[in-house]
Write a protein that holds these residues in place. Structure first.
Motif, short mmCIF file in Angstrom:
data_model
loop_
_atom_site.label_atom_id
_atom_site.label_comp_id
_atom_site.label_asym_id
_atom_site.label_seq_id
_atom_site.Cartn_x
_atom_site.Cartn_y
_atom_site.Cartn_z
N GLU A 167 0.83 -1.20 0.00
CA GLU A 167 0.00 0.00 0.00
C GLU A 167 0.86 1.25 0.00
N ARG A 170 2.31 1.84 -3.51
CA ARG A 170 1.33 2.44 -4.43
C ARG A 170 1.20 3.94 -4.18
N ARG A 171 1.12 4.32 -2.91
CA ARG A 171 1.02 5.74 -2.57
C ARG A 171 2.28 6.50 -2.98
N TYR A 172 3.43 5.88 -2.76
CA TYR A 172 4.71 6.49 -3.12
C TYR A 172 4.75 6.80 -4.61
N LYS A 173 4.35 5.82 -5.42
CA LYS A 173 4.37 6.02 -6.88
C LYS A 173 3.41 7.12 -7.28
N HIS A 174 2.25 7.18 -6.66
CA HIS A 174 1.25 8.19 -7.00
C HIS A 174 1.74 9.59 -6.64
N ILE A 175 2.38 9.74 -5.47
CA ILE A 175 2.76 11.07 -4.99
C ILE A 175 4.14 11.49 -5.48
N GLY A 177 5.71 10.07 -8.06
CA GLY A 177 5.69 10.02 -9.52
C GLY A 177 6.56 8.93 -10.11
N ASP A 179 8.25 4.62 -9.14
CA ASP A 179 8.33 3.51 -8.19
C ASP A 179 9.42 3.78 -7.16
#
Length: 203
Positions: A167, A170-175, A177, A179
């Motif tokens: 989880e 996923r948040r790291y990639k979203h925020i 930008g 992996d």
């Protein structure tokens, strides 16, 4: 090849360990001893209560003695079982340095090369990263607390162990930008796997 970094250029990092009472002799003591063989970095030990078991006072005494007999070892204790997310968050909160190497207790350091590699990659990348990641799970990893503030801390709504790392990724990639960085081939460390008496989160 990992080159040595001059002392004045090193970015300091803390070491955080999660552990449980029944793992004291089997895992925690050998790990602390192996770490102290190769580095004097600050060590934060998050001690979790075992699931559905009364906290062992003898274990508490043993842990405090282990900390007292080793340089810069600082334990904190949960008398009852708490989530892995909570322990990771509290290790990061209590660490003195921005970068924190977080480890499960079922690992052992086999050579100084491990800390040389960790230091090299902190200085090179200056961000959070996983190491030798297997199936996207975090066995041992570096957290950059400035990124933790930006991404958000580990989700304590996961009440057991498992999925909190995916989880967070996923948040790291979203925020952020991209992996979270994974660095393969980190030498000098051996990992076991033991989930006895753990409460595993369901997907």
């Amino acid at each position: 090849n990992y080159s040595n970094i001059k002392q004045k250029d090193r970015i300091e990092f803390s070491v955080g360990i999660t552990t449980y009472s029944y793992r004291f002799d089997t895992y925690l003591v050998p790990l602390v001893n192996s770490i102290r063989t190769f580095t004097n970095n600050e060590m934060i030990i998050g001690i979790n209560g075992d699931y559905n078991v009364t906290f062992d006072e003898k274990y508490r005494k043993n842990v405090l003695e282990l900390a007292a007999n080793n340089h810069s070892v600082f334990p904190f204790v949960y008398p009852q079982f708490r989530s892995l997310s909570k322990i990771w968050n509290n290790i990061a909160i209590n660490a003195s340095n921005n970068y924190v190497l977080i480890m499960n207790d079922d690992t052992t350091i086999e050579s100084r090369d491990f800390f040389t590699a960790v230091q090299y990659n902190i200085n090179k990348f200056r961000c959070s990263f996983t190491m030798n990641a297997n199936n996207d799970h975090f066995a041992y990893f570096i957290i950059d607390r400035s990124e933790l503030d930006r991404v958000g801390w580990f989700d304590e709504r996961f009440l057991g162990i498992g999925w909190e790392d995916l989880e967070f990724k996923r948040r790291y990639k979203h925020i952020i930008g991209k992996d979270i960085l994974n660095i393969e081939g980190i030498p000098g460390i051996k990992t076991y796997f033991d989930q006895q008496d753990c409460v595993v989160n369901q997907k």
